[in-house]
Design a protein around this motif. Sequence first.
Motif, PDB file in Angstrom:
ATOM      1  N   SER A  34      40.723   1.729  16.702  1.00 41.48           N
ATOM      2  CA  SER A  34      41.468   2.893  17.142  1.00 41.48           C
ATOM      3  C   SER A  34      40.538   3.897  17.805  1.00 41.48           C
ATOM      4  N   PRO A  35      40.884   4.354  18.991  1.00 46.05           N
ATOM      5  CA  PRO A  35      40.054   5.372  19.634  1.00 46.05           C
ATOM      6  C   PRO A  35      40.146   6.728  18.927  1.00 46.05           C
ATOM      7  N   LEU A  36      41.098   6.894  18.034  1.00 48.25           N
ATOM      8  CA  LEU A  36      41.264   8.177  17.346  1.00 48.25           C
ATOM      9  C   LEU A  36      40.025   8.575  16.556  1.00 48.25           C
ATOM     10  N   TYR A  37      39.352   7.600  15.967  1.00 44.27           N
ATOM     11  CA  TYR A  37      38.179   7.911  15.145  1.00 44.27           C
ATOM     12  C   TYR A  37      37.019   8.467  15.963  1.00 44.27           C
ATOM     13  N   ASP A  38      37.039   8.243  17.273  1.00 42.90           N
ATOM     14  CA  ASP A  38      35.999   8.800  18.134  1.00 42.90           C
ATOM     15  C   ASP A  38      36.095  10.320  18.235  1.00 42.90           C
ATOM     16  N   TYR A  39      37.217  10.883  17.799  1.00 43.87           N
ATOM     17  CA  TYR A  39      37.445  12.324  17.936  1.00 43.87           C
ATOM     18  C   TYR A  39      37.234  13.101  16.639  1.00 43.87           C
ATOM     19  N   ILE A  40      36.813  12.416  15.587  1.00 44.72           N
ATOM     20  CA  ILE A  40      36.494  13.119  14.343  1.00 44.72           C
ATOM     21  C   ILE A  40      35.286  14.010  14.603  1.00 44.72           C
ATOM     22  N   ASN A  41      35.345  15.218  14.114  1.00 52.38           N
ATOM     23  CA  ASN A  41      34.309  16.245  14.268  1.00 52.38           C
ATOM     24  C   ASN A  41      34.223  16.820  15.677  1.00 52.38           C
TER      25      ASN A  41
ATOM     26  N   ASP B  61      43.977  24.647  10.161  1.00 55.75           N
ATOM     27  CA  ASP B  61      43.678  25.122   8.804  1.00 55.75           C
ATOM     28  C   ASP B  61      43.478  23.970   7.829  1.00 55.75           C
ATOM     29  N   GLU B  62      44.039  22.819   8.169  1.00 58.72           N
ATOM     30  CA  GLU B  62      43.917  21.633   7.318  1.00 58.72           C
ATOM     31  C   GLU B  62      42.959  20.614   7.918  1.00 58.72           C
ATOM     32  N   SER B  63      42.356  20.942   9.058  1.00 62.76           N
ATOM     33  CA  SER B  63      41.434  20.033   9.762  1.00 62.76           C
ATOM     34  C   SER B  63      42.063  18.665   9.995  1.00 62.76           C
ATOM     35  N   ARG B  64      43.258  18.678  10.553  1.00 59.26           N
ATOM     36  CA  ARG B  64      43.918  17.408  10.839  1.00 59.26           C
ATOM     37  C   ARG B  64      44.817  17.530  12.054  1.00 59.26           C
ATOM     38  N   VAL B  65      45.162  16.386  12.603  1.00 52.61           N
ATOM     39  CA  VAL B  65      46.158  16.289  13.670  1.00 52.61           C
ATOM     40  C   VAL B  65      47.183  15.243  13.258  1.00 52.61           C
ATOM     41  N   GLU B  66      48.383  15.411  13.776  1.00 51.32           N
ATOM     42  CA  GLU B  66      49.426  14.404  13.613  1.00 51.32           C
ATOM     43  C   GLU B  66      49.759  13.864  14.986  1.00 51.32           C
ATOM     44  N   ILE B  67      49.804  12.556  15.060  1.00 47.26           N
ATOM     45  CA  ILE B  67      50.087  11.876  16.319  1.00 47.26           C
ATOM     46  C   ILE B  67      51.407  11.134  16.169  1.00 47.26           C
ATOM     47  N   GLU B  68      52.329  11.398  17.079  1.00 48.80           N
ATOM     48  CA  GLU B  68      53.586  10.653  17.114  1.00 48.80           C
ATOM     49  C   GLU B  68      53.641   9.910  18.439  1.00 48.80           C
ATOM     50  N   ILE B  69      53.830   8.601  18.345  1.00 48.14           N
ATOM     51  CA  ILE B  69      53.908   7.771  19.542  1.00 48.14           C
ATOM     52  C   ILE B  69      55.313   7.188  19.616  1.00 48.14           C
TER      53      ILE B  69
ATOM     54  N   SER C  67      48.650  10.511  10.773  1.00 44.76           N
ATOM     55  CA  SER C  67      47.974  11.763  10.471  1.00 44.76           C
ATOM     56  C   SER C  67      46.490  11.449  10.324  1.00 44.76           C
ATOM     57  N   MET C  68      45.636  12.295  10.927  1.00 46.80           N
ATOM     58  CA  MET C  68      44.206  12.007  10.936  1.00 46.80           C
ATOM     59  C   MET C  68      43.417  13.278  10.682  1.00 46.80           C
ATOM     60  N   LEU C  69      42.420  13.189   9.812  1.00 51.52           N
ATOM     61  CA  LEU C  69      41.499  14.303   9.607  1.00 51.52           C
ATOM     62  C   LEU C  69      40.624  14.442  10.845  1.00 51.52           C
ATOM     63  N   THR C  70      40.337  15.678  11.217  1.00 54.32           N
ATOM     64  CA  THR C  70      39.498  15.913  12.401  1.00 54.32           C
ATOM     65  C   THR C  70      38.085  16.327  12.041  1.00 54.32           C
ATOM     66  N   GLU C  71      37.816  16.484  10.758  1.00 61.76           N
ATOM     67  CA  GLU C  71      36.470  16.818  10.304  1.00 61.76           C
ATOM     68  C   GLU C  71      36.151  15.994   9.078  1.00 61.76           C
TER      69      GLU C  71
END
Length: 108
Positions: free
Chosen positions: A31-38, A76-84, A101-105
């Motif tokens: 998943s390319p999503l993990y490249d965006y953590i932090n 505030d929760e350090s996360r994003v939700e992605i709906e496809i 749902s993915m943590l961003t930090e």
Amino acid sequence: TNTSKNAIRTDLIYLLTTRRGHRPMRNGLFSPLYDYINEQIDDSTIFRMKSDLEDKISEYIPEVVIRQIDIKQFPDESRVEIEIKYSISSLGNILDFVNISMLTETEN
């Protein structure tokens, strides 16, 4: 038909939640999503996330046609939700969607 729809949905969730390096011999399957953590999530980052998701999904699940990708931030929760939202071309363009749902930090 329902089994095929469920199988494709399962494949899509699997692709979106697989981390880089978790599939030996299939280095591109992640998943390319993990490249965006932090990373700071801004409009530019969201644009890149959407583009990377579209590319990866079309590469590994070509019968899925992306209709819309929504990314909502919860800083505030350090996360994003992605709906496809997508359709399945091989099943007469049946519509479906997935939410991730993915943590961003990461915690230090």
